[in-house]
Design an enzyme around this catalytic site. Structure first.
Site, PDB file in Angstrom:
ATOM      1  N   CYS A 148      -6.821   1.953  -4.164  1.00  0.00           N
ATOM      2  CA  CYS A 148      -6.037   3.279  -4.375  1.00  0.00           C
ATOM      3  C   CYS A 148      -4.960   3.738  -3.474  1.00  0.00           C
ATOM      4  O   CYS A 148      -5.469   3.610  -2.190  1.00  0.00           O
ATOM      5  CB  CYS A 148      -7.326   4.367  -4.109  1.00  0.00           C
ATOM      6  N   PRO A 149      -3.743   3.862  -3.935  1.00  0.00           N
ATOM      7  CA  PRO A 149      -2.768   4.124  -2.790  1.00  0.00           C
ATOM      8  C   PRO A 149      -2.795   5.497  -2.084  1.00  0.00           C
ATOM      9  O   PRO A 149      -2.570   5.535  -0.928  1.00  0.00           O
ATOM     10  CB  PRO A 149      -1.350   4.147  -3.874  1.00  0.00           C
TER      11      PRO A 149
END
Length: 416
Positions: free
Chosen positions: A121-122
């Site tokens: 997940c960025p």
């Protein structure tokens, strides 16, 4: 480097968004009818914000885990793997130079195999994995709850402003406050919508015990089944061999409540929502209960034409005698050539397809259709996503067995 820069930017951006929506709104409500938030509303709203911030911090800071150093395939499993060579598929990581447990994948950002990897997940600059999933889940729940509660406050005050729109302007808020309210409405609505969709998907995945990557694999399997249905149940691999495609059930769906308890690391329903709940231990993410719908020798993901073992016919007696009569140097050279050509599992798809099958033939055999012209590694699901979009190192995922130890390859050949 780019991923690190994005992560260092994303976390402050998320925090700025949270503080803008949560705290500037409470200041604005001091000046808008009907009244400032009462004590009960303040306690509930700020309680949700505290739970949200704690869950987000833990989702960002918790180690996504790795393969324990003392973990290895058990002797009983090795015997099974030798008897069923398909079980080895996807279990070797050439980056880590080690076997990896089921459901683990090599994250290109974290640089290691992550147990039960869902995606990188960025916005948390971290992997959603076996250890971080409960914190990520609670973050989404509290974010949606807090923004939904905030939306009720916004619309209450917006409705009053609309009713009083015909009154003189000096009875109402200043243009700056109106602009602030408008921005709150737009930002909160858009963010709430996006996170609600994400929460629904995550809850659904939790209920059926799949990860985002496994959802991609399930859709890939369904696509292969549809192709094979029109080709007599077989698809052609790049080396020309026929691969039978049979429906295979997902093995880790063990019932809704068990699935949720496994994903949230506890049977205690209250602990599912408690932001200080214990983090799962990475060592518990190396094996998972299966539903028993399929033969235990079958592995997940199911067989794919782009992943089949290269056919390795045994040499005839005449060939063996010829090799015995060759000089030592020629036999060594011939052995190395066979090791390179026969023992290597496969070449990247583009190299194989260019050498062995032209584009027209690949289309006739069902090896390419919309979104899959470059083989499994180039295939996209219905949302246009490839595995690399989830943070997976595709070079490892699709070619992870090119560098299997020679001893393992020899055992597989003997078993075959």
């Amino acid at each position: 480097m780019a991923a690190i820069e994005l992560g260092s930017f994303a976390i402050p951006a998320v925090l700025v968004l949270i503080f803008f929506l949560a705290y500037t709104s409470q200041i604005l409500f001091l000046y808008l009818e009907p009244r400032p938030l009462n004590t009960e509303e303040l306690l509930i709203f700020n309680g949700l914000l505290i739970c949200l911030l704690i869950s987000y911090a833990r989702a960002c800071a918790t180690d996504p885990g790795g393969i324990p150093k003392d973990w290895d395939t058990k002797p009983s499993d090795i015997a099974s793997l030798e008897a069923h060579s398909g079980k080895l598929r996807g279990r070797w990581c050439r980056r880590c130079e080690a076997f990896k447990p089921p459901r683990a994948h090599h994250c290109k950002t974290c640089g290691r195999c992550i147990p039960k990897m869902d995606h990188h997940c960025p916005w948390t600059a971290n992997c959603v994995s076996f250890t971080t999933f409960p914190h990520f889940m609670r973050f989404l729940v509290y974010a949606v709850a807090a923004m939904s509660y905030l939306m009720t406050f916004i619309w209450q005050r917006g409705a009053i402003l609309w009713e009083n729109r015909h009154l003189p302007s000096y009875y109402g808020p200043s243009p700056l406050k109106l602009a602030h309210l408008f921005v709150l409405v737009v930002v909160n609505t858009f963010t709430l919508f996006a996170l609600s969709i994400l929460l629904i998907r995550v809850v659904w995945s939790l209920a059926i015990n799949t990860t985002t990557i496994e959802g991609w694999e399930i859709e890939r399997h369904e696509t292969l089944l549809r192709r094979a249905r029109y080709l007599g149940g077989y698809l052609t691999a790049p080396d020309g061999s026929k691969v039978r495609i049979v429906r295979q059930e997902f093995p880790y769906d063990i019932g809704i409540f068990k699935n949720i308890a496994q994903g949230m690391n506890t049977w205690n329903i209250i602990a599912w929502f408690w932001p200080f709940s214990a983090t799962p231990k990475a060592k518990d993410g190396v094996s998972f209960e299966e539903n028993g719908f399929e033969d235990a020798a079958k592995s997940w993901p199911p067989p794919d034409p782009d992943r089949v073992l290269r056919s390795m016919p045994a040499p005839s007696i005449g060939e063996i005698r010829d090799h015995d009569e060759e000089p030592e140097e020629m036999r060594i050279q011939a052995f190395r050539q066979r090791q390179e050509e026969d023992m290597r599992r496969r070449r990247p798809f583009r190299q194989r397809i260019e050498k062995q099958i032209d584009t027209e033939q690949s289309e006739d055999d069902g090896l390419s259709d919309a979104g899959s012209a470059s083989g499994e590694e180039g295939w996209k699901n219905s949302e246009g996503e490839r595995l690399r979009d989830f943070g997976v190192d595709e070079d490892v995922e699709f070619y992870d067995e090119d560098d299997l130890p020679l001893s393992v390859l020899m055992k597989r050949r003997r078993a075959a």
